[in-house]
Design a protein around this motif. Structure first.
Motif, PDB file in Angstrom:
ATOM      1  N   GLU A   1      25.291  12.769   5.081  1.00 37.59           N
ATOM      2  CA  GLU A   1      25.679  12.643   3.681  1.00 37.59           C
ATOM      3  C   GLU A   1      26.763  13.624   3.267  1.00 37.59           C
TER       4      GLU A   1
ATOM      5  N   CYS B   1      26.204  16.573   2.191  1.00 37.85           N
ATOM      6  CA  CYS B   1      25.648  17.416   1.128  1.00 37.85           C
ATOM      7  C   CYS B   1      24.788  18.518   1.745  1.00 37.85           C
TER       8      CYS B   1
ATOM      9  N   ALA C   1      30.708  22.269  -2.205  1.00 40.17           N
ATOM     10  CA  ALA C   1      29.392  21.807  -1.757  1.00 40.17           C
ATOM     11  C   ALA C   1      28.348  22.915  -1.812  1.00 40.17           C
TER      12      ALA C   1
END
Length: 468
Positions: free
Chosen positions: A347, A349, A383
């Motif tokens: 992802e 993330c 992030a």
């Protein structure tokens, strides 16, 4: 000339064959404040320099039917079926069922694969913010034209190849390269379609559109019609070719022999398409077709297609798409499958695993409160900060009077709090003049599985945008 009207445009978009290439077009000198004018946008539309992709190079439905129907195996069976049909012996045409099922399996699988492949797209964004006539507008990605000025922020996907005009950002290009690390972009750098921003903001100018985009070229390679390299298919075709040269003269001799003999079955009747009953002809044709059909390995052909079709179904349960049946054989010959990293299947993330005090004065409860204060004071979009924001989203009694946002070149961000001093978080080697050996050992241990940052405190205020 074929064309189609675009909503709100008076001009007609040119077809792929008529569109200009970016290097052949007149380039406009645009500014980030003004962008393109409507007249310039209309000119780009007339030139065909719009971000609509070229037709997919996958097989057409017509081509799929043709390739599966027009085969030597089918031609042989069809000729034998026509011969039986012409003498009116319809019950002896059941052998054509093998040809029908074999052809249907191939057509169904290839059409199913075509529909799935046609949906392949690296770019999933739908609308972007462009600047035209000095105003910001939301437009569909298909309406972006060459030299359009586009505004991007954290989380936006890049729909076209473009050059950064102003701002700094970090782009994740894992969908294109497989590399999950963000790439810092500054004015003058190229951002490729298919990547997306993980932090920062920027304004960029569209450099390529349509099929000239980097993501479009990658998609075209995945959809390109590739020649099947199958030993099974090659061997089966070779068997049919050899048998064809043997069967044709042999069939003529057998037909002449059967036709010259009296009927062996007195009850045998048949009616030709002309309505003429000829027992000799019916017996000769039926006997010849029966003998020739036995020479063609129809069972082998159907069994091969059935086994491959079952393999396709089993692979589909594991989310594997098979473009053509005989590709299964290629996969069966694979001993080792090498994958390049995991950037395209993760992802992208992060989440906070833990926060650990270091030193005698550090307390875990105090660290959580300070991180809540920093999250509320800062407005970063990278992030790491977003992971901290998800973890420490509560309120804090600490009041900030100055914040220094994160920048890629300095690798830290921080804030000064009233009566509390300054708190800085980021990479240890950028914050601390000298990293203590104990701290370095701790960070090295975490580095194998995690991204580690440090939270430091100073009683002094920031010196402008620099550390205290």
């Amino acid at each position: 000339m074929k064309g189609y009207f675009n909503k709100g445009d008076c001009g007609m978009k040119k077809t792929v064959k008529e569109r200009l290439k970016a290097e052949e077009a007149e380039r406009f000198a645009v500014t980030q404040e003004q962008g393109l004018t409507q007249a310039q946008v209309d000119q780009r539309i007339r030139e065909g320099l719009v971000n609509d992709d070229k037709p997919l190079p996958t097989k057409s439905i017509k081509r799929i039917f043709y390739d599966n129907i027009v085969t030597l195996f089918n031609v042989l069976n069809l000729l034998l079926g026509i011969a039986v049909f012409l003498v009116g012996s319809y019950k002896n045409m059941l052998f054509l069922g093998v040809m029908f099922f074999n052809t249907s399996i191939g057509i169904f699988q290839e059409i199913r694969a075509k529909h799935t492949i046609d949906k392949l797209s690296i770019v999933s964004a739908t609308k972007v913010t462009v600047i035209r006539d000095g105003q910001k507008k939301k437009v569909a990605i298909d309406d972006i034209v060459l030299d359009d000025v586009i505004e991007f922020s954290q989380g936006n996907q890049i729909p076209v190849d473009c050059v950064v005009i102003s701002g700094n950002c970090d782009a994740n290009e894992s969908l294109l390269t497989g590399e999950s690390d963000a790439i810092h972009k500054k004015p003058g750098d190229m951002m490729y379609s298919g990547s997306y921003l993980v932090s920062g903001k920027c304004i960029a100018r569209a450099e390529h559109v349509g099929s000239e985009n980097y993501a479009s070229k990658i998609s075209a390679q995945a959809k390109y019609i590739k020649k099947v390299n199958s030993e099974i298919l090659y061997t089966l075709n070779k068997i049919i070719k050899v048998l064809t040269f043997i069967i044709l003269p042999l069939a003529l001799l057998m037909f002449w022999r059967q036709y010259s003999l009296p009927p062996t079955d007195p009850g045998l009747t048949g009616v030709s398409v002309l309505g003429v009953i000829d027992l000799h002809l019916v017996q000769a044709v039926v006997s010849t077709v029966a003998a020739v059909t036995g020479m063609i390995p129809e069972g082998l052909i159907l069994l091969t297609s059935t086994v491959l079709a079952v393999s396709v179904i089993r692979l589909s349960r594991h989310k594997v798409l098979v473009q053509e049946l005989y590709c299964i054989e290629t996969l069966a010959r694979v001993d080792v499958l090498c994958l390049d990293k995991t950037g395209t299947i993760t992802e992208g993330c992060m989440e906070v695993a833990d926060y650990v005090p270091f030193g005698d004065k550090a307390e875990k409860e105090n660290i959580a409160d300070v991180l809540c204060g920093l999250v509320n004071a800062l407005d970063d979009t990278n992030a790491t900060f977003m992971a901290l924001k998800d973890k420490f989203s509560g309120t804090s009694a600490m009041k900030s009077d100055k914040a220094v946002p994160f920048a890629s070149e300095k690798k830290w961000s921080g804030a000064h709090f009233v009566n509390e001093g300054s708190y800085i978080m980021g990479a240890a080697e950028f914050i601390l003049k000298k990293v203590p050996p104990e701290l370095k050992a701790m960070l090295d241990g975490y580095a194998k599985n995690y991204r580690s940052i440090v939270l430091a405190h100073s009683d002094e205020d920031f010196k402008g945008q620099d550390l205290p």
